[in-house]
Motif scaffolding. Structure first.
Motif, PDB file in Angstrom:
ATOM      1  N   TYR A  46       0.811  -1.215   0.000  1.00  0.00           N
ATOM      2  CA  TYR A  46       0.000   0.000   0.000  1.00  0.00           C
ATOM      3  C   TYR A  46       0.846   1.268   0.000  1.00  0.00           C
ATOM      4  O   TYR A  46       1.969   1.277   0.488  1.00  0.00           O
ATOM      5  CB  TYR A  46      -0.907   0.052   1.247  1.00  0.00           C
ATOM      6  N   TYR A  96       0.443   5.032   1.714  1.00  0.00           N
ATOM      7  CA  TYR A  96      -0.271   5.629   2.840  1.00  0.00           C
ATOM      8  C   TYR A  96      -0.236   7.138   2.659  1.00  0.00           C
ATOM      9  O   TYR A  96       0.842   7.724   2.535  1.00  0.00           O
ATOM     10  CB  TYR A  96       0.398   5.245   4.157  1.00  0.00           C
ATOM     11  N   VAL A 150      -6.131   8.830   7.127  1.00  0.00           N
ATOM     12  CA  VAL A 150      -5.065   8.275   6.308  1.00  0.00           C
ATOM     13  C   VAL A 150      -5.726   7.380   5.268  1.00  0.00           C
ATOM     14  O   VAL A 150      -6.547   6.523   5.613  1.00  0.00           O
ATOM     15  CB  VAL A 150      -4.053   7.464   7.144  1.00  0.00           C
ATOM     16  N   LEU A 198      -5.326   4.460   2.448  1.00  0.00           N
ATOM     17  CA  LEU A 198      -4.480   3.364   1.992  1.00  0.00           C
ATOM     18  C   LEU A 198      -4.827   3.104   0.535  1.00  0.00           C
ATOM     19  O   LEU A 198      -6.006   2.921   0.185  1.00  0.00           O
ATOM     20  CB  LEU A 198      -4.735   2.088   2.795  1.00  0.00           C
ATOM     21  N   THR A 237      -9.944   4.197   4.067  1.00  0.00           N
ATOM     22  CA  THR A 237      -9.590   5.480   4.665  1.00  0.00           C
ATOM     23  C   THR A 237      -9.895   5.364   6.151  1.00  0.00           C
ATOM     24  O   THR A 237     -11.018   5.010   6.527  1.00  0.00           O
ATOM     25  CB  THR A 237     -10.364   6.641   4.029  1.00  0.00           C
ATOM     26  N   VAL A 291       3.621   9.186   7.879  1.00  0.00           N
ATOM     27  CA  VAL A 291       3.328   7.795   8.209  1.00  0.00           C
ATOM     28  C   VAL A 291       4.618   6.991   8.054  1.00  0.00           C
ATOM     29  O   VAL A 291       5.360   7.186   7.098  1.00  0.00           O
ATOM     30  CB  VAL A 291       2.248   7.207   7.272  1.00  0.00           C
ATOM     31  N   VAL A 346       5.817   2.792   8.279  1.00  0.00           N
ATOM     32  CA  VAL A 346       5.287   1.432   8.377  1.00  0.00           C
ATOM     33  C   VAL A 346       6.397   0.468   8.764  1.00  0.00           C
ATOM     34  O   VAL A 346       7.568   0.691   8.445  1.00  0.00           O
ATOM     35  CB  VAL A 346       4.615   0.967   7.066  1.00  0.00           C
ATOM     36  N   GLU A 375       4.821  -4.536   7.168  1.00  0.00           N
ATOM     37  CA  GLU A 375       3.633  -3.738   6.847  1.00  0.00           C
ATOM     38  C   GLU A 375       2.413  -4.161   7.678  1.00  0.00           C
ATOM     39  O   GLU A 375       1.277  -4.042   7.252  1.00  0.00           O
ATOM     40  CB  GLU A 375       3.318  -3.790   5.353  1.00  0.00           C
ATOM     41  N   ALA A 378       1.270   0.660  11.079  1.00  0.00           N
ATOM     42  CA  ALA A 378       1.629   1.978  10.546  1.00  0.00           C
ATOM     43  C   ALA A 378       1.548   2.975  11.698  1.00  0.00           C
ATOM     44  O   ALA A 378       0.630   2.922  12.509  1.00  0.00           O
ATOM     45  CB  ALA A 378       0.686   2.393   9.426  1.00  0.00           C
ATOM     46  N   ILE A 389      -2.519  -2.597  10.264  1.00  0.00           N
ATOM     47  CA  ILE A 389      -2.795  -2.740   8.829  1.00  0.00           C
ATOM     48  C   ILE A 389      -3.255  -4.153   8.514  1.00  0.00           C
ATOM     49  O   ILE A 389      -3.976  -4.382   7.555  1.00  0.00           O
ATOM     50  CB  ILE A 389      -1.554  -2.368   7.991  1.00  0.00           C
TER      51      ILE A 389
END
Length: 143
Positions: free
Chosen positions: A82, A84, A93, A95, A106, A116, A118, A122, A125, A140
């Motif tokens: 993704y 961010y 935020v 994605l 969102t 952001v 991560v 992943e 975040a 996430i």
């Protein structure tokens, strides 16, 4: 490396690392605010006046995709799956799936998200929120 050209809100410059000579400039929407590269091939640009992200071809600087996000996107951070995008004006935020250029989710965060970071897997975040002097941790794996 990318940089905003002096006196210009509508041009993006790609600079050579070491010499910092301008390699190419690209026209983008007014007020580009943050950039990220995705592997060899694309550059993602947050446009805070048009509330979207442009995906540019690294070689031609052509716009490959234009992705709507929240209000006043501030930056772009890229993970493995993704991108961010912290949206400062609506405290969220977004994605975005790197493969499809589609918004995945969102997520609401605290006031004025700025950046952001991560984890390498992943799974998490970390969102810095300037307006509330806080950090929001997003799982996430549940997005």
């Amino acid at each position: 490396m990318t940089a905003r050209l002096p006196g210009s809100w509508t041009r993006l410059a790609v600079l050579l690392p070491v010499t910092f000579m301008v390699l190419v400039t690209a026209s983008v929407a007014c007020a580009p605010n943050g950039t990220a590269t995705v592997g060899p091939g694309t550059v993602w640009v947050a446009n805070n006046s048009s509330n979207d992200v442009y995906v540019l071809d690294e070689q031609t600087t052509d716009v490959v995709a234009r992705i709507p996000v929240g209000k006043f996107p501030h930056n772009v951070t890229v993970g493995k799956k993704y991108a961010y995008v912290p949206n400062s004006a609506d405290n969220s935020v977004t994605l975005v799936d790197l493969a499809t250029y589609q918004t995945r989710d969102t997520v609401s965060v605290e006031a004025m998200p700025h950046d952001v970071a991560v984890t390498p897997d992943e799974r998490l975040a970390f969102v810095t929120n300037q307006g509330s002097a806080s950090v929001t941790v997003l799982d996430i794996g549940r997005a």
